[in-house]
Motif scaffolding. Structure first.
Motif, PDB file in Angstrom:
ATOM      1  N   PHE A  41       0.808  -1.223   0.000  1.00 57.19           N
ATOM      2  CA  PHE A  41       0.000   0.000   0.000  1.00 57.19           C
ATOM      3  C   PHE A  41       0.845   1.279   0.000  1.00 57.19           C
ATOM      4  CE2 PHE A  41      -2.764  -3.317   1.422  1.00 57.19           C
ATOM      5  CZ  PHE A  41      -3.964  -3.016   0.806  1.00 57.19           C
ATOM      6  N   ARG A  42       2.152   1.166  -0.136  1.00 56.60           N
ATOM      7  CA  ARG A  42       3.022   2.347  -0.089  1.00 56.60           C
ATOM      8  C   ARG A  42       2.697   3.369  -1.164  1.00 56.60           C
ATOM      9  NH1 ARG A  42       8.072  -1.149   0.893  1.00 56.60           N
ATOM     10  NH2 ARG A  42       8.048  -1.288   3.151  1.00 56.60           N
ATOM     11  N   GLU A  43       2.334   2.900  -2.337  1.00 54.50           N
ATOM     12  CA  GLU A  43       2.104   3.817  -3.455  1.00 54.50           C
ATOM     13  C   GLU A  43       0.618   4.007  -3.766  1.00 54.50           C
ATOM     14  OE1 GLU A  43       4.521   2.699  -6.798  1.00 54.50           O
ATOM     15  OE2 GLU A  43       6.276   2.414  -5.534  1.00 54.50           O
ATOM     16  N   THR A  44      -0.245   3.633  -2.852  1.00 57.87           N
ATOM     17  CA  THR A  44      -1.671   3.803  -3.100  1.00 57.87           C
ATOM     18  C   THR A  44      -2.198   5.011  -2.345  1.00 57.87           C
ATOM     19  OG1 THR A  44      -2.410   2.440  -1.250  1.00 57.87           O
ATOM     20  CG2 THR A  44      -1.978   1.284  -3.323  1.00 57.87           C
ATOM     21  N   ILE A  45      -3.219   5.596  -2.894  1.00 54.96           N
ATOM     22  CA  ILE A  45      -3.856   6.743  -2.251  1.00 54.96           C
ATOM     23  C   ILE A  45      -5.144   6.298  -1.566  1.00 54.96           C
ATOM     24  CG2 ILE A  45      -4.952   8.982  -2.674  1.00 54.96           C
ATOM     25  CD1 ILE A  45      -3.031   9.197  -5.121  1.00 54.96           C
ATOM     26  N   ASP A  46      -5.816   5.371  -2.185  1.00 54.37           N
ATOM     27  CA  ASP A  46      -7.158   4.976  -1.742  1.00 54.37           C
ATOM     28  C   ASP A  46      -7.203   3.646  -0.983  1.00 54.37           C
ATOM     29  OD1 ASP A  46      -6.469   3.401  -3.874  1.00 54.37           O
ATOM     30  OD2 ASP A  46      -8.119   4.036  -5.154  1.00 54.37           O
ATOM     31  N   GLU A  47      -6.037   3.160  -0.545  1.00 57.66           N
ATOM     32  CA  GLU A  47      -5.988   1.899   0.217  1.00 57.66           C
ATOM     33  C   GLU A  47      -6.527   0.726  -0.595  1.00 57.66           C
ATOM     34  OE1 GLU A  47      -4.798   1.241   3.699  1.00 57.66           O
ATOM     35  OE2 GLU A  47      -3.716   2.964   2.934  1.00 57.66           O
ATOM     36  N   GLN A  48      -6.304   0.765  -1.900  1.00 57.48           N
ATOM     37  CA  GLN A  48      -6.704  -0.330  -2.782  1.00 57.48           C
ATOM     38  C   GLN A  48      -5.507  -0.698  -3.655  1.00 57.48           C
ATOM     39  OE1 GLN A  48      -9.979   1.288  -5.000  1.00 57.48           O
ATOM     40  NE2 GLN A  48     -11.366   1.241  -3.262  1.00 57.48           N
ATOM     41  N   VAL A  49      -5.250  -1.998  -3.770  1.00 60.07           N
ATOM     42  CA  VAL A  49      -4.146  -2.482  -4.588  1.00 60.07           C
ATOM     43  C   VAL A  49      -4.727  -3.161  -5.818  1.00 60.07           C
ATOM     44  CG1 VAL A  49      -2.204  -4.105  -4.679  1.00 60.07           C
ATOM     45  CG2 VAL A  49      -2.625  -2.767  -2.604  1.00 60.07           C
ATOM     46  N   ASN A  50      -4.393  -2.609  -7.001  1.00 64.72           N
ATOM     47  CA  ASN A  50      -4.849  -3.243  -8.234  1.00 64.72           C
ATOM     48  C   ASN A  50      -3.842  -4.315  -8.649  1.00 64.72           C
ATOM     49  OD1 ASN A  50      -2.716  -1.991  -9.702  1.00 64.72           O
ATOM     50  ND2 ASN A  50      -3.992  -0.202 -10.126  1.00 64.72           N
ATOM     51  N   PHE A  51      -4.124  -5.019  -9.728  1.00 68.40           N
ATOM     52  CA  PHE A  51      -3.257  -6.126 -10.140  1.00 68.40           C
ATOM     53  C   PHE A  51      -1.849  -5.638 -10.470  1.00 68.40           C
ATOM     54  CE2 PHE A  51      -1.635  -9.057 -13.463  1.00 68.40           C
ATOM     55  CZ  PHE A  51      -1.381 -10.127 -12.627  1.00 68.40           C
ATOM     56  N   PHE A  52      -1.728  -4.510 -11.151  1.00 74.30           N
ATOM     57  CA  PHE A  52      -0.407  -3.988 -11.500  1.00 74.30           C
ATOM     58  C   PHE A  52       0.415  -3.706 -10.234  1.00 74.30           C
ATOM     59  CE2 PHE A  52       2.506  -0.436 -12.226  1.00 74.30           C
ATOM     60  CZ  PHE A  52       3.312  -0.975 -13.213  1.00 74.30           C
ATOM     61  N   GLN A  53      -0.176  -3.079  -9.243  1.00 78.23           N
ATOM     62  CA  GLN A  53       0.523  -2.783  -7.987  1.00 78.23           C
ATOM     63  C   GLN A  53       0.895  -4.075  -7.264  1.00 78.23           C
ATOM     64  OE1 GLN A  53      -2.790  -0.424  -6.780  1.00 78.23           O
ATOM     65  NE2 GLN A  53      -1.617   1.492  -6.811  1.00 78.23           N
ATOM     66  N   PHE A  54       0.006  -5.043  -7.303  1.00 78.16           N
ATOM     67  CA  PHE A  54       0.242  -6.355  -6.711  1.00 78.16           C
ATOM     68  C   PHE A  54       1.478  -7.001  -7.344  1.00 78.16           C
ATOM     69  CE2 PHE A  54      -0.882 -10.988  -6.818  1.00 78.16           C
ATOM     70  CZ  PHE A  54      -0.948 -11.229  -5.461  1.00 78.16           C
ATOM     71  N   MET A  55       1.504  -6.999  -8.687  1.00 83.82           N
ATOM     72  CA  MET A  55       2.636  -7.584  -9.420  1.00 83.82           C
ATOM     73  C   MET A  55       3.937  -6.836  -9.129  1.00 83.82           C
ATOM     74  SD  MET A  55       1.603  -8.733 -13.276  1.00 83.82           S
ATOM     75  CE  MET A  55       2.017  -7.121 -13.815  1.00 83.82           C
ATOM     76  N   LYS A  56       3.858  -5.525  -9.092  1.00 85.85           N
ATOM     77  CA  LYS A  56       5.059  -4.709  -8.887  1.00 85.85           C
ATOM     78  C   LYS A  56       5.697  -5.004  -7.533  1.00 85.85           C
ATOM     79  CE  LYS A  56       6.691   0.032  -9.056  1.00 85.85           C
ATOM     80  NZ  LYS A  56       6.339   1.433  -9.085  1.00 85.85           N
ATOM     81  N   THR A  57       4.884  -5.135  -6.505  1.00 84.32           N
ATOM     82  CA  THR A  57       5.428  -5.438  -5.183  1.00 84.32           C
ATOM     83  C   THR A  57       6.014  -6.851  -5.147  1.00 84.32           C
ATOM     84  OG1 THR A  57       3.875  -3.930  -4.138  1.00 84.32           O
ATOM     85  CG2 THR A  57       4.913  -5.561  -2.707  1.00 84.32           C
ATOM     86  N   LEU A  58       5.306  -7.815  -5.700  1.00 83.21           N
ATOM     87  CA  LEU A  58       5.801  -9.192  -5.688  1.00 83.21           C
ATOM     88  C   LEU A  58       7.026  -9.378  -6.578  1.00 83.21           C
ATOM     89  CD1 LEU A  58       2.512 -11.285  -5.636  1.00 83.21           C
ATOM     90  CD2 LEU A  58       4.105 -10.851  -3.766  1.00 83.21           C
ATOM     91  N   ALA A  59       7.182  -8.529  -7.597  1.00 82.54           N
ATOM     92  CA  ALA A  59       8.328  -8.646  -8.503  1.00 82.54           C
ATOM     93  C   ALA A  59       9.652  -8.491  -7.768  1.00 82.54           C
ATOM     94  CB  ALA A  59       8.205  -7.620  -9.622  1.00 82.54           C
ATOM     95  N   VAL A  60       9.660  -7.775  -6.660  1.00 84.41           N
ATOM     96  CA  VAL A  60      10.879  -7.612  -5.863  1.00 84.41           C
ATOM     97  C   VAL A  60      11.402  -8.984  -5.436  1.00 84.41           C
ATOM     98  CG1 VAL A  60      11.812  -6.712  -3.681  1.00 84.41           C
ATOM     99  CG2 VAL A  60      10.237  -5.315  -5.045  1.00 84.41           C
ATOM    100  N   PHE A  61      10.500  -9.931  -5.234  1.00 83.98           N
ATOM    101  CA  PHE A  61      10.871 -11.253  -4.725  1.00 83.98           C
ATOM    102  C   PHE A  61      11.185 -12.266  -5.818  1.00 83.98           C
ATOM    103  CE2 PHE A  61       8.398  -9.188  -1.444  1.00 83.98           C
ATOM    104  CZ  PHE A  61       9.249  -9.337  -0.377  1.00 83.98           C
ATOM    105  N   ARG A  62      11.122 -11.831  -7.069  1.00 78.26           N
ATOM    106  CA  ARG A  62      11.471 -12.736  -8.162  1.00 78.26           C
ATOM    107  C   ARG A  62      12.951 -13.079  -8.040  1.00 78.26           C
ATOM    108  NH1 ARG A  62      13.199 -12.454 -13.404  1.00 78.26           N
ATOM    109  NH2 ARG A  62      13.332 -10.192 -13.402  1.00 78.26           N
ATOM    110  N   PRO A  63      13.310 -14.360  -8.171  1.00 78.03           N
ATOM    111  CA  PRO A  63      14.727 -14.720  -8.084  1.00 78.03           C
ATOM    112  C   PRO A  63      15.554 -13.967  -9.126  1.00 78.03           C
ATOM    113  CG  PRO A  63      13.355 -16.680  -8.009  1.00 78.03           C
ATOM    114  CD  PRO A  63      12.448 -15.532  -8.355  1.00 78.03           C
TER     115      PRO A  63
END
Length: 161
Positions: A41-63
């Motif tokens: 939720f760091r980059e959200t304004i409305d406390e909602q995470v869309n699919f793109f934001q979901f992917m972007k955060t999880l991408a950090v954990f990609r090997p």
């Protein structure tokens, strides 16, 4: 990842709320679960995470692939992974970690299993190791302290097999 996103979106809203994340059993029992959820939720304004934001955060954990190892700009780079970890400790988002923040995170992790004196000693040592002359840890100091840690391995999750 899209099917996991859809699974979490129980009400079919097209976005995820904090409660959607907290229904994940692994996050619900993780002592740092709330901090991990906060990262979505760091980059959200409305406390909602869309699919793109979901992917972007999880991408950090990609090997990290061997050919990507030296790319500091990749979203899953060592620096990105370290920044994610640093932000777990930087509770007030001021780009520094104080002794109080370390104490708060340690308290989240260990609860009442360690005395306040022991926690204080651990926090003091962490600050001293990272910054012998100061009372805070900057991101650059955090990176130096973590130089021998295999962050690429420890902060990687294989999402698709």
């Amino acid at each position: 990842l899209y099917s996991r996103f859809i699974n979490l979106d129980k009400d079919h809203k097209g976005f995820l709320s904090r409660n959607d994340f907290l229904r994940i059993p692994e996050l619900a029992i993780n002592p740092l679960g709330a901090r991990i959820v906060d990262s979505f939720f760091r980059e959200t304004i409305d406390e909602q995470v869309n699919f793109f934001q979901f992917m972007k955060t999880l991408a950090v954990f990609r090997p990290v692939k061997p050919k990507e190892k030296d790319l500091e700009t990749a979203i899953n780079s060592r620096i990105s992974k370290l920044l994610f970890a640093f932000k777990l400790y930087d509770l007030d988002c001021d780009e520094t970690i104080t002794k109080e923040e370390i104490l708060n995170v340690l308290q989240m992790m260990v609860g009442d299993n360690i005395s306040d004196e022991q926690l204080s000693s651990i926090a003091d040592r962490a600050i001293q190791e990272a910054n012998p002359d100061g009372h805070i840890i900057t991101f650059n100091e955090f990176v130096k302290v973590m130089s021998k840690t295999d962050v690429e391995q420890k902060m990687s999750i294989r999402f698709l097999h």
